[in-house]
Design an enzyme around this catalytic site. Sequence first.
Site, PDB file in Angstrom:
ATOM      1  N   HIS A  31     -12.918  -2.348   4.489  1.00 39.13           N
ATOM      2  CA  HIS A  31     -12.151  -3.571   4.226  1.00 39.13           C
ATOM      3  C   HIS A  31     -11.677  -4.203   5.531  1.00 39.13           C
ATOM      4  CE1 HIS A  31     -10.927  -2.706  -0.240  1.00 39.13           C
ATOM      5  NE2 HIS A  31     -12.227  -2.709  -0.056  1.00 39.13           N
ATOM      6  N   TYR A  64      -0.881  -6.055  -2.066  1.00 37.15           N
ATOM      7  CA  TYR A  64       0.502  -5.567  -2.035  1.00 37.15           C
ATOM      8  C   TYR A  64       1.372  -6.740  -2.505  1.00 37.15           C
ATOM      9  CZ  TYR A  64      -0.932  -1.640   1.022  1.00 37.15           C
ATOM     10  OH  TYR A  64      -1.509  -0.508   1.549  1.00 37.15           O
ATOM     11  N   PRO A  77       4.362   5.948   0.471  1.00 35.27           N
ATOM     12  CA  PRO A  77       2.944   5.573   0.577  1.00 35.27           C
ATOM     13  C   PRO A  77       2.671   4.090   0.861  1.00 35.27           C
ATOM     14  CG  PRO A  77       3.525   6.052  -1.707  1.00 35.27           C
ATOM     15  CD  PRO A  77       4.714   6.385  -0.890  1.00 35.27           C
ATOM     16  N   LYS A  97       0.010   5.812   5.198  1.00 33.01           N
ATOM     17  CA  LYS A  97       0.003   6.514   6.482  1.00 33.01           C
ATOM     18  C   LYS A  97      -0.050   8.040   6.439  1.00 33.01           C
ATOM     19  CE  LYS A  97      -0.309   3.258   9.197  1.00 33.01           C
ATOM     20  NZ  LYS A  97      -1.668   3.102   9.620  1.00 33.01           N
ATOM     21  N   TYR A 138      -1.143  -1.051  10.615  1.00 34.15           N
ATOM     22  CA  TYR A 138      -1.889  -0.658   9.418  1.00 34.15           C
ATOM     23  C   TYR A 138      -3.192   0.047   9.781  1.00 34.15           C
ATOM     24  CZ  TYR A 138      -3.205  -0.928   4.476  1.00 34.15           C
ATOM     25  OH  TYR A 138      -3.539  -0.620   3.176  1.00 34.15           O
TER      26      TYR A 138
HETATM   27  P1  RFL Z   1      -1.074  18.462   1.465  1.00 33.91           P
HETATM   28  O1  RFL Z   1      -2.152  17.552   0.996  1.00 33.91           O
HETATM   29  O2  RFL Z   1       0.183  18.523   0.692  1.00 33.91           O
HETATM   30  O3  RFL Z   1      -1.727  19.914   1.555  1.00 33.91           O
HETATM   31  C1  RFL Z   1      -0.934  21.062   1.745  1.00 33.91           C
HETATM   32  C2  RFL Z   1      -1.682  22.235   1.148  1.00 33.91           C
HETATM   33  O4  RFL Z   1      -0.909  23.419   1.323  1.00 33.91           O
HETATM   34  C3  RFL Z   1      -0.926  24.142   0.111  1.00 33.91           C
HETATM   35  N1  RFL Z   1       0.232  25.051   0.040  1.00 33.91           N
HETATM   36  C4  RFL Z   1       0.145  26.368   0.356  1.00 33.91           C
HETATM   37  N2  RFL Z   1      -0.887  27.101   0.765  1.00 33.91           N
HETATM   38  C5  RFL Z   1      -0.659  28.429   0.963  1.00 33.91           C
HETATM   39  N3  RFL Z   1       0.548  29.013   0.734  1.00 33.91           N
HETATM   40  C6  RFL Z   1       1.602  28.302   0.308  1.00 33.91           C
HETATM   41  N4  RFL Z   1       2.764  28.918   0.051  1.00 33.91           N
HETATM   42  C7  RFL Z   1       1.426  26.909   0.107  1.00 33.91           C
HETATM   43  N5  RFL Z   1       2.239  25.907  -0.315  1.00 33.91           N
HETATM   44  C8  RFL Z   1       1.501  24.787  -0.334  1.00 33.91           C
HETATM   45  C9  RFL Z   1      -0.927  23.072  -0.966  1.00 33.91           C
HETATM   46  O5  RFL Z   1      -1.374  23.532  -2.209  1.00 33.91           O
HETATM   47  C10 RFL Z   1      -1.871  22.061  -0.351  1.00 33.91           C
HETATM   48  O6  RFL Z   1      -3.214  22.297  -0.704  1.00 33.91           O
HETATM   49  O7  RFL Z   1      -0.688  18.159   2.975  1.00 33.91           O
HETATM   50  P2  RFL Z   1      -1.640  17.712   4.192  1.00 33.91           P
HETATM   51  O8  RFL Z   1      -2.876  18.550   4.225  1.00 33.91           O
HETATM   52  O9  RFL Z   1      -0.760  17.634   5.365  1.00 33.91           O
HETATM   53  O10 RFL Z   1      -2.141  16.239   3.782  1.00 33.91           O
HETATM   54  C11 RFL Z   1      -1.218  15.201   3.654  1.00 33.91           C
HETATM   55  C12 RFL Z   1      -1.727  14.173   2.646  1.00 33.91           C
HETATM   56  O11 RFL Z   1      -2.081  14.835   1.460  1.00 33.91           O
HETATM   57  C13 RFL Z   1      -0.662  13.109   2.345  1.00 33.91           C
HETATM   58  O12 RFL Z   1       0.018  12.743   3.520  1.00 33.91           O
HETATM   59  C14 RFL Z   1      -1.277  11.837   1.742  1.00 33.91           C
HETATM   60  O13 RFL Z   1      -1.825  12.097   0.493  1.00 33.91           O
HETATM   61  C15 RFL Z   1      -0.220  10.728   1.619  1.00 33.91           C
HETATM   62  N6  RFL Z   1      -0.734   9.525   0.954  1.00 33.91           N
HETATM   63  C16 RFL Z   1      -1.495   8.601   1.621  1.00 33.91           C
HETATM   64  N7  RFL Z   1      -1.806   8.799   2.908  1.00 33.91           N
HETATM   65  C17 RFL Z   1      -2.638   7.928   3.559  1.00 33.91           C
HETATM   66  O14 RFL Z   1      -2.898   8.118   4.753  1.00 33.91           O
HETATM   67  N8  RFL Z   1      -3.188   6.830   2.934  1.00 33.91           N
HETATM   68  C18 RFL Z   1      -2.923   6.574   1.626  1.00 33.91           C
HETATM   69  O15 RFL Z   1      -3.469   5.616   1.060  1.00 33.91           O
HETATM   70  C19 RFL Z   1      -2.028   7.441   0.932  1.00 33.91           C
HETATM   71  N9  RFL Z   1      -1.732   7.241  -0.360  1.00 33.91           N
HETATM   72  C20 RFL Z   1      -0.449   9.323  -0.388  1.00 33.91           C
HETATM   73  C21 RFL Z   1      -0.974   8.155  -1.025  1.00 33.91           C
HETATM   74  C22 RFL Z   1       0.300  10.242  -1.129  1.00 33.91           C
HETATM   75  C23 RFL Z   1       0.544  10.003  -2.455  1.00 33.91           C
HETATM   76  N10 RFL Z   1       1.311  10.983  -3.145  1.00 33.91           N
HETATM   77  C24 RFL Z   1       0.914  11.591  -4.358  1.00 33.91           C
HETATM   78  C25 RFL Z   1       2.432  11.613  -2.487  1.00 33.91           C
HETATM   79  C26 RFL Z   1      -0.744   7.906  -2.352  1.00 33.91           C
HETATM   80  C27 RFL Z   1       0.025   8.824  -3.071  1.00 33.91           C
HETATM   81  C28 RFL Z   1       0.274   8.487  -4.500  1.00 33.91           C
HETATM   82  C1  PHB Z   2      -4.417   4.296  -2.580  1.00 33.47           C
HETATM   83  O1  PHB Z   2      -5.561   3.799  -2.664  1.00 33.47           O
HETATM   84  O2  PHB Z   2      -4.088   5.271  -3.271  1.00 33.47           O
HETATM   85  C2  PHB Z   2      -3.422   3.702  -1.657  1.00 33.47           C
HETATM   86  C3  PHB Z   2      -3.833   2.713  -0.787  1.00 33.47           C
HETATM   87  C4  PHB Z   2      -2.890   2.123   0.064  1.00 33.47           C
HETATM   88  C5  PHB Z   2      -1.570   2.542   0.011  1.00 33.47           C
HETATM   89  C6  PHB Z   2      -1.185   3.554  -0.854  1.00 33.47           C
HETATM   90  C7  PHB Z   2      -2.116   4.129  -1.700  1.00 33.47           C
HETATM   91  O3  PHB Z   2      -0.655   1.934   0.801  1.00 33.47           O
END
Ligand code: RFL
Ligand code: PHB
Length: 386
Positions: free
Chosen positions: A72, A201, A292, A296, A382
């Site tokens: 994009h 957004y 979110p 980031k 961004y």
């Molecule tokens: P994670 O993904 O939470 O992974 C951590 C892992 O550790 C495990 N764990 C354990 N393992 C062993 N022993 C234990 N005692 C443990 N306790 C936990 C967990 O099961 C898991 O598998 O962290 P990590 O790897 O640092 O990754 C971070 C990302 O997942 C997170 O920052 C993003 O998903 C945030 N986020 C977004 N980030 C972006 O850069 N772009 C996005 O568009 C974006 N959209 C989002 C998001 C997060 C969202 N939610 C659900 C919070 C959208 C949403 C809705």
């Molecule tokens: C997503 O696609 O899940 C998403 C994209 C951008 C955001 C947050 C979530 O800022």
Amino acid sequence: MKTQVAIIGAGPSGLMLSRYLALHGIESIVIEDRARDYVEARIRAGLLETQAVDLLDEIGVGERLHREGMEHNGIYLQIPGERHNINFKELIGHTVWVYGQTEIQKDLGRACDAAGQQIFYEVKDVELHDLESKQPSVTFTDKDGNSQRIDAAIIAGCDGFWGPSRKAIPDSAVGSFERVYPFAWLGVMANVAPSTDELIYARHTDGFAMHSMRSDKVSRLYLQVDPTDDIKNWSDDRIWEALSKRMAVDGWELKTGEITEKSILAMRSFVSGKLQHGRLFLVGDAGHIVPPTGAKGLNSAANDVRFLGEGIVEFFKKNSEAGLAVYSDRAKETIWRVTHFSWWMTTMLHTNGDEFDNQLQLSQLRHVFKNKALQTNLAENYVGIR
Ligand code: RFL
Ligand code: PHB
């Protein structure tokens, strides 16, 4: 067991780090408390910035992203009746990629399989020991109930916000910062073609709404809701009505379809006071989280992986602790930039019922629509160029 780096958590941080280290000939063992299927199906991020894409390419897992992901050039920002495109490509020459975290997780999993990476899923009772010594260790119970122990030179805490690594740091709360926002997101996955070519957004008096996507057949949508709200209050019809109303502009219609997943997520910013304690290093959500709105979280996890990866490579290849010693400061500089940007996007786009704040938000958004310097600032943050 003995290895060079013990990695706790097989989320994106843990697996990206294991692949980065393997690329440089460094051995690691990963332990994860969930099942592999669960980790690969966990719906989260969807938006990748330039440097995260570069890292995935470098560690050999970018092929499907480039084939199936969507590049994009920008995003849409809107207030009622007005939708404006912010074109990052034109402003600063960079783009972003839409590709689900579930897919990244699967690509990483396959690359780990192909390389024979040792990963223990469904572990319990994870404990970290002797972090201040040169021979720290991790103990756990494997999925067959056997007690296990990994001796390593370095432990990478990649276990997310709720994992045990940060808690293993004495006084880990000292110097930590946290903001819990009075909003939550209701996230929806739907089997319907996106109604937009780039992410929308939208700020509306009823609250924020967002349109993202996963493919040409699957849309990902979000609605600002109260953090105390219950998903049971949101029928599919109510969700589509709210999304259509909040994102309405003349001549545009939101396509609706089957909702396959819906849940409510709380929003907070958190930065740990310490990202290092002796030979333990926190990576990704274990050390910091953002709401979110700025997309980031996963991107700054990729940033940590690169910084820590470089430090670990220097440690084993050049016998120097210099890179490890600066990891925390280096990572935190980006983390605070990302924390500010995510806070800015969140507070600009979510409504809190306060009329003074409403007027400030509208003024800020109108300023962004007109002012190229502000658009450039948004674009740089961004796409994550630094
Ligand atoms: P994670 O993904 O939470 O992974 C951590 C892992 O550790 C495990 N764990 C354990 N393992 C062993 N022993 C234990 N005692 C443990 N306790 C936990 C967990 O099961 C898991 O598998 O962290 P990590 O790897 O640092 O990754 C971070 C990302 O997942 C997170 O920052 C993003 O998903 C945030 N986020 C977004 N980030 C972006 O850069 N772009 C996005 O568009 C974006 N959209 C989002 C998001 C997060 C969202 N939610 C659900 C919070 C959208 C949403 C809705
Ligand atoms: C997503 O696609 O899940 C998403 C994209 C951008 C955001 C947050 C979530 O800022």
